[in-house]
Enzyme design. Structure first.
Site, PDB file in Angstrom:
ATOM      1  N   ASP A  53     -61.975 -49.053 113.962  1.00 21.08           N
ATOM      2  CA  ASP A  53     -63.244 -49.755 113.807  1.00 21.08           C
ATOM      3  C   ASP A  53     -64.393 -48.746 113.780  1.00 21.08           C
ATOM      4  OD1 ASP A  53     -65.555 -51.360 114.168  1.00 21.08           O
ATOM      5  OD2 ASP A  53     -64.450 -52.807 115.396  1.00 21.08           O
ATOM      6  N   ASP A  78     -65.317 -55.857 102.607  1.00 24.32           N
ATOM      7  CA  ASP A  78     -64.746 -57.201 102.710  1.00 24.32           C
ATOM      8  C   ASP A  78     -65.884 -58.212 102.638  1.00 24.32           C
ATOM      9  OD1 ASP A  78     -63.531 -59.610 103.487  1.00 24.32           O
ATOM     10  OD2 ASP A  78     -62.045 -58.529 104.677  1.00 24.32           O
ATOM     11  N   ARG A 125     -60.504 -48.716  92.684  1.00 26.86           N
ATOM     12  CA  ARG A 125     -59.543 -49.758  92.320  1.00 26.86           C
ATOM     13  C   ARG A 125     -60.120 -51.149  92.555  1.00 26.86           C
ATOM     14  NH1 ARG A 125     -56.063 -50.684  97.085  1.00 26.86           N
ATOM     15  NH2 ARG A 125     -54.267 -50.912  95.724  1.00 26.86           N
ATOM     16  N   TYR A 126     -60.975 -51.282  93.559  1.00 32.58           N
ATOM     17  CA  TYR A 126     -61.583 -52.581  93.840  1.00 32.58           C
ATOM     18  C   TYR A 126     -62.608 -52.933  92.773  1.00 32.58           C
ATOM     19  CZ  TYR A 126     -59.283 -52.116  98.329  1.00 32.58           C
ATOM     20  OH  TYR A 126     -58.328 -51.962  99.299  1.00 32.58           O
TER      21      TYR A 126
END
Length: 237
Positions: A123, A145, A217-218
């Site tokens: 984290d 995200d 890639r995202y």
């Protein structure tokens, strides 16, 4: 006159909720090898509570006097390795709890032979707890995200729990880059980042990325699925 900045928060609680993924698909044997043989040498020491129970600030001299950059959630690692190779005079820290992403990054590091980086496999808030004030010169948040459900928006990085410690550990004038394909993430970023002590500079859509940008890639997945990327640059005031 700079925008007002709220006072720092109290010391972090001993335990935090963490909502992201830790494990994904079964790792290939080569990826298991990277984790077994390469991670420990690159892992940033002194971040975990076990290694640093007093939460003492890390000594920035360990990075050899180089400017310190951070990538929050490096995904498959292509952007981080690209930046490390293109900027040998800086040191990059990548914070990522997702084991599959860590394994992919380690493979790219071994292939590229870059050495000016460290990994925090956890984290990023734990890293913020032990970074001294004003040490980061550049921070990247690439395709984070999106937590698309409204009730989960508080889990996004562009919220107070992340932005206030981020502001503390950045050098005045340091650059904070955000890339996302989610319009509502852009909305929340523009609403929450400036009040945390940042000023918006560059803002562009598809085709307006930074000169040193490498598509991840995202991003390629977003383009295939018809979602346009957005690129935002803020400066720490």
């Amino acid at each position: 006159m700079p925008d007002p900045v709220e006072p720092p928060e109290p010391a972090a609680a001993a335990r935090r909720n963490f909502y992201g993924r830790i494990h994904g698909k079964t790792l290939r044997n080569s990826q298991k090898d990277y984790l077994s043989h390469d991670l420990e040498a690159l892992r940033l020491k002194g971040v975990s509570a076990e290694e640093n129970p007093a939460r003492s600030p890390l000594d920035p001299t360990r990075f050899g006097g180089r400017p310190l950059w951070l990538e929050v959630g490096f995904g498959g690692g292509e952007h981080m390795v690209h930046m490390a190779a293109a900027n040998p005079g800086v040191h990059l820290i990548g914070a990522e709890p997702f084991v599959n992403g860590i394994a992919m990054l380690l493979g790219k590091i071994r292939q590229a032979g870059v050495g000016n980086l460290s990994i925090h496999p956890g984290d990023v808030r734990d890293l913020f707890d032990v970074l001294p004030d004003g040490v980061l010169h550049k921070v990247f948040l690439n395709y984070p995200d999106p937590w698309p459900k409204a009730r989960h928006h508080r889990r996004r990085f562009v919220t107070r729990d992340y932005l206030r410690p981020l502001h503390r550990v950045m050098v005045p004038g340091a650059e904070f880059r955000v890339a996302t394909d989610i319009p509502d993430y852009v909305r929340q970023t523009l609403e929450e980042v400036p009040p945390a002590g940042f000023r918006l500079g560059h803002r562009a859509g598809e085709g307006g990325a930074w000169p040193d940008w490498i598509s991840t890639r995202y991003e390629q997945k977003a383009l295939r699925e018809g979602r346009a990327p957005h690129y935002l640059t803020f400066r720490r005031v």
